[in-house]
Design a protein around this motif. Structure first.
Motif, PDB file in Angstrom:
ATOM      1  N   ALA A  67     -26.994  26.805  16.007  1.00  0.00           N
ATOM      2  CA  ALA A  67     -26.671  25.891  14.674  1.00  0.00           C
ATOM      3  C   ALA A  67     -25.230  26.007  14.527  1.00  0.00           C
ATOM      4  CB  ALA A  67     -27.565  26.075  13.452  1.00  0.00           C
ATOM      5  N   LEU A  68     -24.826  27.378  14.254  1.00  0.00           N
ATOM      6  CA  LEU A  68     -23.302  27.798  14.110  1.00  0.00           C
ATOM      7  C   LEU A  68     -22.546  27.059  15.137  1.00  0.00           C
ATOM      8  CD1 LEU A  68     -20.990  28.803  12.235  1.00  0.00           C
ATOM      9  CD2 LEU A  68     -21.540  31.052  13.433  1.00  0.00           C
ATOM     10  N   ILE A  69     -22.744  27.430  16.300  1.00  0.00           N
ATOM     11  CA  ILE A  69     -21.950  27.014  17.661  1.00  0.00           C
ATOM     12  C   ILE A  69     -21.897  25.494  17.659  1.00  0.00           C
ATOM     13  CG2 ILE A  69     -21.862  26.886  20.133  1.00  0.00           C
ATOM     14  CD1 ILE A  69     -22.756  29.867  20.080  1.00  0.00           C
ATOM     15  N   ASN A  70     -22.926  24.836  17.310  1.00  0.00           N
ATOM     16  CA  ASN A  70     -23.010  23.268  17.364  1.00  0.00           C
ATOM     17  C   ASN A  70     -22.711  22.794  16.003  1.00  0.00           C
ATOM     18  OD1 ASN A  70     -23.927  22.658  20.118  1.00  0.00           O
ATOM     19  ND2 ASN A  70     -25.524  24.312  19.436  1.00  0.00           N
ATOM     20  N   PHE A  71     -22.166  23.553  15.329  1.00  0.00           N
ATOM     21  CA  PHE A  71     -21.325  23.322  13.841  1.00  0.00           C
ATOM     22  C   PHE A  71     -20.970  21.588  13.832  1.00  0.00           C
ATOM     23  CE2 PHE A  71     -18.079  22.881  10.806  1.00  0.00           C
ATOM     24  CZ  PHE A  71     -18.985  23.117   9.439  1.00  0.00           C
ATOM     25  N   ASP A  72     -21.401  20.776  12.945  1.00  0.00           N
ATOM     26  CA  ASP A  72     -20.855  19.321  12.866  1.00  0.00           C
ATOM     27  C   ASP A  72     -20.932  18.988  11.416  1.00  0.00           C
ATOM     28  OD1 ASP A  72     -20.069  16.928  13.609  1.00  0.00           O
ATOM     29  OD2 ASP A  72     -22.224  16.336  13.810  1.00  0.00           O
ATOM     30  N   GLY A  73     -19.817  19.565  10.762  1.00  0.00           N
ATOM     31  CA  GLY A  73     -19.698  19.227   9.091  1.00  0.00           C
ATOM     32  C   GLY A  73     -20.398  20.324   8.218  1.00  0.00           C
ATOM     33  N   LEU A  76     -18.528  25.403   6.552  1.00  0.00           N
ATOM     34  CA  LEU A  76     -18.672  26.602   7.679  1.00  0.00           C
ATOM     35  C   LEU A  76     -18.871  27.834   7.318  1.00  0.00           C
ATOM     36  CD1 LEU A  76     -18.281  26.864  10.737  1.00  0.00           C
ATOM     37  CD2 LEU A  76     -15.855  27.104  10.329  1.00  0.00           C
ATOM     38  N   GLN A  77     -18.377  28.356   6.138  1.00  0.00           N
ATOM     39  CA  GLN A  77     -18.528  29.662   5.592  1.00  0.00           C
ATOM     40  C   GLN A  77     -20.111  30.076   5.196  1.00  0.00           C
ATOM     41  OE1 GLN A  77     -16.345  32.275   5.171  1.00  0.00           O
ATOM     42  NE2 GLN A  77     -17.919  33.792   4.598  1.00  0.00           N
ATOM     43  N   LYS A  82     -25.248  32.686   6.884  1.00  0.00           N
ATOM     44  CA  LYS A  82     -26.744  32.619   7.251  1.00  0.00           C
ATOM     45  C   LYS A  82     -26.855  33.259   8.648  1.00  0.00           C
ATOM     46  CE  LYS A  82     -27.739  28.233   5.004  1.00  0.00           C
ATOM     47  NZ  LYS A  82     -28.212  26.692   4.977  1.00  0.00           N
ATOM     48  N   THR A  83     -25.960  33.122   9.552  1.00  0.00           N
ATOM     49  CA  THR A  83     -25.838  33.593  10.832  1.00  0.00           C
ATOM     50  C   THR A  83     -26.004  35.181  10.647  1.00  0.00           C
ATOM     51  OG1 THR A  83     -24.770  31.702  12.106  1.00  0.00           O
ATOM     52  CG2 THR A  83     -24.524  33.779  12.987  1.00  0.00           C
ATOM     53  N   LEU A  84     -24.961  35.811   9.985  1.00  0.00           N
ATOM     54  CA  LEU A  84     -24.707  37.234   9.538  1.00  0.00           C
ATOM     55  C   LEU A  84     -26.085  37.836   8.900  1.00  0.00           C
ATOM     56  CD1 LEU A  84     -23.239  39.606   9.372  1.00  0.00           C
ATOM     57  CD2 LEU A  84     -22.505  39.102   7.190  1.00  0.00           C
ATOM     58  N   ASP A  85     -26.552  36.919   7.999  1.00  0.00           N
ATOM     59  CA  ASP A  85     -28.021  37.317   7.574  1.00  0.00           C
ATOM     60  C   ASP A  85     -29.074  37.391   8.585  1.00  0.00           C
ATOM     61  OD1 ASP A  85     -26.816  37.662   5.059  1.00  0.00           O
ATOM     62  OD2 ASP A  85     -27.774  35.610   4.184  1.00  0.00           O
ATOM     63  N   ALA A  86     -28.939  36.642   9.488  1.00  0.00           N
ATOM     64  CA  ALA A  86     -30.090  36.479  10.634  1.00  0.00           C
ATOM     65  C   ALA A  86     -29.935  37.741  11.668  1.00  0.00           C
ATOM     66  CB  ALA A  86     -29.889  35.157  11.396  1.00  0.00           C
ATOM     67  N   TYR A  87     -28.564  37.850  11.806  1.00  0.00           N
ATOM     68  CA  TYR A  87     -28.472  39.227  12.583  1.00  0.00           C
ATOM     69  C   TYR A  87     -28.844  40.368  11.799  1.00  0.00           C
ATOM     70  CZ  TYR A  87     -26.049  43.359  13.789  1.00  0.00           C
ATOM     71  OH  TYR A  87     -25.635  44.846  14.091  1.00  0.00           O
ATOM     72  N   GLU A  88     -28.578  40.545  10.779  1.00  0.00           N
ATOM     73  CA  GLU A  88     -29.015  41.762   9.899  1.00  0.00           C
ATOM     74  C   GLU A  88     -30.552  41.783   9.680  1.00  0.00           C
ATOM     75  OE1 GLU A  88     -26.834  41.304   6.397  1.00  0.00           O
ATOM     76  OE2 GLU A  88     -24.950  42.333   7.087  1.00  0.00           O
ATOM     77  N   TYR A 169     -16.509  38.926  15.516  1.00  0.00           N
ATOM     78  CA  TYR A 169     -15.351  37.983  15.812  1.00  0.00           C
ATOM     79  C   TYR A 169     -15.304  36.908  15.041  1.00  0.00           C
ATOM     80  CZ  TYR A 169     -12.747  34.918  19.076  1.00  0.00           C
ATOM     81  OH  TYR A 169     -11.710  33.800  19.258  1.00  0.00           O
ATOM     82  N   LEU A 170     -16.416  36.174  14.391  1.00  0.00           N
ATOM     83  CA  LEU A 170     -16.288  34.986  13.770  1.00  0.00           C
ATOM     84  C   LEU A 170     -15.855  35.396  12.372  1.00  0.00           C
ATOM     85  CD1 LEU A 170     -19.313  33.025  14.800  1.00  0.00           C
ATOM     86  CD2 LEU A 170     -17.049  32.479  15.134  1.00  0.00           C
ATOM     87  N   LYS A 171     -15.960  36.625  11.751  1.00  0.00           N
ATOM     88  CA  LYS A 171     -15.632  36.952  10.516  1.00  0.00           C
ATOM     89  C   LYS A 171     -14.218  36.899  10.174  1.00  0.00           C
ATOM     90  CE  LYS A 171     -15.695  41.142   7.606  1.00  0.00           C
ATOM     91  NZ  LYS A 171     -15.944  42.662   7.258  1.00  0.00           N
ATOM     92  N   HIS A 172     -13.269  37.065  11.129  1.00  0.00           N
ATOM     93  CA  HIS A 172     -11.862  36.986  11.021  1.00  0.00           C
ATOM     94  C   HIS A 172     -11.360  35.676  11.729  1.00  0.00           C
ATOM     95  CE1 HIS A 172     -11.890  40.761   8.990  1.00  0.00           C
ATOM     96  NE2 HIS A 172     -12.593  41.247   9.895  1.00  0.00           N
ATOM     97  N   ASN A 173     -12.262  34.845  12.457  1.00  0.00           N
ATOM     98  CA  ASN A 173     -11.750  33.906  13.207  1.00  0.00           C
ATOM     99  C   ASN A 173     -12.753  32.513  12.765  1.00  0.00           C
ATOM    100  OD1 ASN A 173      -9.718  35.114  15.264  1.00  0.00           O
ATOM    101  ND2 ASN A 173     -11.348  36.418  15.183  1.00  0.00           N
ATOM    102  N   LEU A 174     -12.742  32.401  11.642  1.00  0.00           N
ATOM    103  CA  LEU A 174     -13.967  31.594  11.358  1.00  0.00           C
ATOM    104  C   LEU A 174     -13.285  29.949  11.320  1.00  0.00           C
ATOM    105  CD1 LEU A 174     -16.869  31.071  10.681  1.00  0.00           C
ATOM    106  CD2 LEU A 174     -16.481  31.329   8.325  1.00  0.00           C
ATOM    107  N   ASN A 175     -13.060  29.439  12.643  1.00  0.00           N
ATOM    108  CA  ASN A 175     -12.744  28.054  12.763  1.00  0.00           C
ATOM    109  C   ASN A 175     -13.239  27.406  13.894  1.00  0.00           C
ATOM    110  OD1 ASN A 175     -11.080  28.780  15.337  1.00  0.00           O
ATOM    111  ND2 ASN A 175     -10.003  30.151  13.699  1.00  0.00           N
ATOM    112  N   ALA A 176     -13.116  26.092  14.046  1.00  0.00           N
ATOM    113  CA  ALA A 176     -13.830  25.298  15.178  1.00  0.00           C
ATOM    114  C   ALA A 176     -13.491  25.761  16.694  1.00  0.00           C
ATOM    115  CB  ALA A 176     -13.451  23.805  14.873  1.00  0.00           C
ATOM    116  N   GLN A 177     -12.030  26.204  16.843  1.00  0.00           N
ATOM    117  CA  GLN A 177     -11.816  26.528  18.124  1.00  0.00           C
ATOM    118  C   GLN A 177     -12.333  27.948  18.505  1.00  0.00           C
ATOM    119  OE1 GLN A 177      -7.462  27.196  18.753  1.00  0.00           O
ATOM    120  NE2 GLN A 177      -7.837  27.846  20.842  1.00  0.00           N
TER     121      GLN A 177
END
Length: 215
Positions: A67-73, A76-77, A82-88, A169-177
């Motif tokens: 869901a995060l990778i296919n983020f569409d609006g 973002l935070q 939610k992704t971090l919670d799921a990992y934990e 990685y996303l923690k410090h690079n939270l952008n679409a790219q």
């Protein structure tokens, strides 16, 4: 009744284990009619349940990453959190699976040692042979179970590592790219997760087969 007593006993096993006195725990449980065989059966059932729970957590983590990778609006935070919670949650579930397997090994070793020692107490040769064969069969079935559980356990590590790498990685690079660059990683995680599900299903099946031998 046995289930209730074992659950009651689990309240003290943590302390006894920390003090290296699990043998004291087994002795205490035997005084109330719960033997190592009963404890082993209960722990295998609990491990089976924890594996099923872990499967759900890993599936949820994979779905959330997708869901995060296919983020569409949207925010973002929030998606990242939610992704971090799921990992934990997956990590917690994996730790519980490992703890359950360790507890199975502990009581199984104690049970088989006791069973082997008791063979020397027989005076009836026929009964001794039957008991010895039953011990051998049970140990063989248990060996298959433990091997399957440990194999499934080993498949959790690469999935957890990949999920952790992605969240870091996303923690410090939270952008679409940055999110777009992880699509290839997602496919690898998906493959590893599917392999994990397969191995866990095998371990659950082995658990059910082993439990049947103890009835």
């Amino acid at each position: 009744m046995i289930k209730s007593l074992v659950l009651w006993g689990s309240l003290i096993i943590g302390f006894l284990s920390l003090t290296g006195c699990e043998s004291t725990y087994y002795a205490t449980m035997e005084q109330v009619g719960v033997h190592k065989r009963d404890i082993l059966k209960d722990r295998v059932e609990e491990a089976k349940e924890s594996q099923a729970d872990a499967q759900e957590e890993f599936r949820d983590a994979l779905e959330q990453l997708s869901a995060l990778i296919n983020f569409d609006g949207g925010e973002l935070q929030d998606m990242y959190e939610k992704t971090l919670d799921a990992y934990e949650s997956s990590e917690d579930a994996a730790n519980e699976v490992s703890e359950r397997i360790d507890s199975i090994e502990s009581v199984a070793d104690a049970l088989f040692d006791e069973w082997q020692d008791e063979l020397d107490q027989y005076t009836n040769a026929s009964l001794k042979r039957q008991s010895a064969q039953k011990l051998k069969d049970t140990e063989r079935q248990y060996g298959k179970l433990l091997k399957s559980m440990r194999r499934a356990e080993s498949k959790m590590a690469p999935v957890l590592s990949a999920l952790k790498d992605n969240t870091l990685y996303l923690k410090h690079n939270l952008n679409a790219q940055a999110i777009g660059s992880l699509k290839g990683e997602y496919q690898r995680i998906k493959q590893d997760t599917e392999l994990l599900m397969t191995e866990m299903n095998k371990a659950i099946a082995e658990s059910e087969a082993f439990i049947a031998t103890l009835k």
